[in-house]
Scaffold this motif. Structure first.
Motif: not given
Length: 867
Positions: A362, A365-366, A369-375, A377
């Protein structure tokens, strides 16, 4: 109202010495009033539990509750005086008048029938509209109804309303309104006792456990799948029929089976509890968010429902969540690292480690700047590909698999196998997913105990530790011999299997009995660890940690070892920590104490402080104390890795005494023949009570003297046949060397105590050169706080008792350099001891004189002659 979390800074946790000021033997502090009350089972298990529940789980202000002094209701409607005391009275406001009484809680240890009768009487005699009967094991919630005819009726509720909630809104909870349970284990104990007493067709704890586990998965799936503003599906309303509740839960269970696929649940699996029982369970759990519980909800349920009948014989004790989190935080597993628990139980280590790894994801991801879907996955890929668990108990493996699936997949990495078997005997799928030497991180609490030995050459021959060990004649180092042992305790073999699973450089956190790192009989095992690993850290836990597991739990004192699979490196640093508080006592009650400085209640739990202390100490940013310090590997003495043995606080105190005291080591005094040290004898129980000559045991030493009412006496013949083995003289010091709580207790022998024999659990210290140190001064020195602390640091667990062993000879005795002062202390000690002996003997004389000589028996005459 969510549960208030008390954050505790390391410096605000009271040490045991300060906390003891708030502990009176047999008393506790009432949660509501702060008044000290007698610690009866009813008070501990019911009144205090439900008081806390009302405030922390239901949100009632503590100022609206009254426990002490007890509020009273009338015995008869016409009475002015109030006679019936209410255990917990809940009011509509702070005024606490009779007209404002809203709810009465009765906590007497009665059966349900009698408890309900008394509760209804209290409701009849008061304006309260709600009543609760709770005895620590079961509950009933009642609402008093007034009919138009004037008659009163009562109906059972699935729960009581939270503060500010209407009765008709019970069960209509939004996901955001669910609260963290304050005592989930007490909730499960309530459910277990109710179901065992009322459920038809299911009476065994294993079957009840399966039912409650299925319902818990429904609850967890509902918590995960419901948005904050939506009403939860796992609920039971006030006016809802039990069959309607069960139908809704069965529909939810079908989703559970779909969510975790048929490798966890069969298509034919269902919830077989009757509708009323389902409604009872749902009603009790619907208020809570079990995913936010302080401990693993599944593990807690299993402990309560299965009990020691199933687990005790298998050596299974579930690791408290605070210890699990501490271990995960120190090992700090990263995304992409392969993680395994080869004794995974219900999955506590895997679940916590997965949450820890997801925190790393997480953060990444922050940053990226990943999308929620990328995170998501990435989280699922990590759970599926990197986490593995093995347990030989099929039910536990199934629970772990389902739990992993519900929180984020990973179910395909959990297997039902015997981890200690040759891997070639595992299922081919397990073999393909769990390969030796491929894991980065291993976390485990393996089964341990001599009562569950591993036998058979097929298993033992896989392990160096499955063989006998001896010593090399030249180097005196432990070496493996060619002959297999007949049996080994499982924890010993698990240690080596864990190392086999790790890749070079892999990290391990493992819970083991403390005796392994302190008992000389396990030196070969420590030598094995030193050869194949770097022992990066040792954290010892208080005995209470596992005392609450199941009925009575286990007294085994444990340590958490942090190992790195790397050989050859010398003189590295080892983190040491001696945890003295683990958050609960031996009954499982939270160790809450008032801080004398702030006046606030704090939880005495040092476990969560260890990871932070570890990082601070390793960086050199904090002063060393019992909770965290570093040792060089070369500072380890006799392969003893028990942290308290090297307590830096003791070393600091001893250094502070050097200016004013001569520090004499007992071993040096013995070597120079200033003192002699021997142990007593064992005469066998058949000799007890054969005469009046004292056979002194550890419990006969108290308050600097040998008890006048010693427990066992022996005949003169037994004394004459035994005294040549170990004699006793006036001025000898007796000191307890084996046991637990009495170790270090001492007494000095006077003429009035002779003749006597004493048991082998006691040292006899005799001064041979009083010109160096008098026996009276030595005795006083042995009772100084610094010597007592040294004794504690050198008493190690050996099977079921503690022992000082030869480490007693390492103790430093603080003898004042001021000879005049030292002489004064010795003489004063002698005067106290001898005066007390005279008074004790005079007490005997008075008792015999009072009886009169005409009716003295031969035994009485023998006592008189001894005097």
């Amino acid at each position: 109202m969510s549960k208030k979390v008390i954050e505790i800074d390391a410096d605000k946790v009271m040490p045991p010495a300060e906390a003891s000021e708030f502990l009176k033997s047999g008393y506790i502090k009432d949660y509501v009033s702060d008044i000290v009350v007698k610690a009866s089972p009813e008070e501990i298990d019911a009144v205090q539990v439900f008081s806390r529940k009302l405030v922390e789980d239901y949100g009632y202000p503590k100022t609206y509750l009254q426990t002490r002094p007890q509020f009273r209701v009338r015995i008869r409607p016409s009475d002015e005086a109030k006679g019936y005391p209410i255990d917990i009275a809940v009011f509509n406001g702070k005024t606490k008048t009779e007209d404002d009484l809203f709810m009465v809680v009765e906590c007497k240890k009665k059966n349900k029938k009698d408890g309900l009768a008394q509760l209804k009487l209290y409701l009849d005699m008061s304006p309260a509209s709600l009543g609760v009967w709770f005895n620590g094991n079961e509950h009933v919630y009642l609402q008093k109804l007034h009919r138009k005819s004037g008659a009163r009726e009562y109906r059972e509720l699935p729960n009581i309303p939270r503060y500010g909630q209407r009765i008709e809104d019970i069960g209509l909870y939004k996901r955001k309104d669910l609260v963290t349970p304050s005592n989930l284990k007490a909730v499960f104990r309530d459910l277990r006792n109710h179901l065992a007493g009322t459920t038809t067709g299911i009476t065994r704890d294993e079957a009840l456990a399966q039912e409650i586990i299925n319902l818990l998965f429904c609850k967890i799936l509902d918590e995960q799948g419901t948005s904050p503003e939506e009403t939860v599906t796992f609920r039971a309303g006030v006016d809802e029929e039990a069959k309607e509740v069960k139908k809704r839960i069965l529909d939810l269970f079908e989703k559970v089976k779909t969510a975790v696929y048929d490798d966890v649940f069969l298509k034919t699996d269902t919830i077989t509890l009757d509708a009323e029982s389902v409604r009872y369970v749902v009603g009790e759990l619907q208020n809570y968010c079990v995913m936010d519980a302080d401990r693993d909800a599944i593990g807690d349920a299993f402990e309560v429902f299965i009990g020691p009948a199933l687990r005790g014989t298998e050596g299974q004790f579930f690791t408290p969540r605070n210890v699990v989190k501490m271990m995960v935080d120190i090992l700090d597993p990263k995304p992409g690292e392969k993680i395994i628990d080869p004794a995974c139980g219900s999955g506590g280590f895997l679940i916590t480690a997965l949450a820890h790894v997801w925190e790393h994801i997480q953060k990444e991801a922050k940053q990226k700047k990943w999308t929620e879907r990328q995170r998501i996955k990435q989280e699922v890929e990590v759970a599926t590909n990197c986490f593995r668990g093995i347990d030989k108990d099929s039910f536990l493996a199934k629970v772990c698999k389902a739990y992993m699936a519900l929180i984020g997949d990973g179910r395909g990495g959990v297997f039902c196998e015997n981890s200690l078997l040759p891997p070639t005997e595992w299922n081919p799928v397990t073999q393909s997913k769990v390969e030796m030497g491929t894991f980065d991180v291993l976390l485990t609490n393996p089964p341990f105990g001599a009562k569950i030995p591993i036998k058979g050459s097929a298993i033992l021959s896989q392990y160096d530790l499955g063989y006998k060990w001896g010593r090399d004649k030249a180097t005196k180092e432990p070496i493996r011999l060619a002959q297999l042992e007949e049996k080994r305790s499982p924890q010993i073999l698990f240690l080596e299997r864990c190392l086999q699973l790790l890749k070079p450089g892999g990290r391990m956190g493992i819970v083991l009995p403390e005796s392994i790192i302190g008992n000389p009989s396990y030196e070969y095992l420590v030598a094995f660890m030193q050869k194949h690993t770097l022992i990066r850290g040792v954290v010892t836990m208080p005995e209470q940690l596992f005392k609450t597991s199941g009925k009575g739990g286990t007294h085994t004192k444990v340590a958490v070892l942090f190992l790195e699979k790397r050989a050859g490196k010398k003189d590295y640093e080892i983190f040491m920590s001696d945890v003295k508080w683990c958050g609960h006592d031996s009954r499982g009650n939270p160790t809450l104490r008032k801080n004398p400085e702030t006046g606030k209640m704090v939880l005495l739990d040092e476990v969560p402080l260890v990871p932070k202390r570890y990082r601070e100490v390793v960086r050199g940013a904090r002063k060393h104390d019992h909770l965290g310090f570093l040792l060089k590997e070369k500072q380890i003495n006799n392969r003893i890795f028990v942290p308290k043995y090297y307590d830096p606080e003791i070393e600091s105190e001893i250094n502070g005494l050097k200016k004013t005291h001569k520090l004499m080591r007992l071993g040096d005094l013995q070597k120079s023949k200033v003192i002699s040290v021997d142990t007593g004898v064992e005469i066998g129980k058949m000799a007890y009570g054969t005469g009046t000559i004292p056979f002194i045991r550890t419990s006969d030493l108290s308050n600097w003297e040998i008890k006048a009412d010693f427990k066992h006496g022996v005949s003169k013949k037994i004394y004459d046949d035994t005294i040549h083995k170990i004699d006793v003289k006036n001025g000898d010091i007796l000191l307890v060397r084996d046991g637990t709580y009495l170790i270090g207790t001492s007494a000095i022998v006077t003429e009035a105590d002779l003749p006597m024999l004493f048991q082998s659990h006691i040292y006899r210290v005799r001064v041979l050169k009083p010109s160096v140190v008098s026996p009276w001064l030595l005795f006083a020195c042995l009772n100084t706080p610094i010597v007592k602390r040294q004794i504690r640091s050198k008493q190690f667990t050996q099977d079921i008792i503690d022992t000082l062993g030869k480490r007693f000879m390492e103790i430093l005795i603080p003898v004042p350099k001021d000879e005049e002062f030292a002489t004064k202390i010795g003489l004063e000690t002698q005067s106290i001891i001898e005066d007390r002996a005279k008074l004790r003997n005079r007490a005997k004389e008075i008792a015999l004189e009072l009886q009169g000589p005409s009716i003295l028996t031969p035994e009485d005459m023998e006592v008189l002659s001894d005097i």
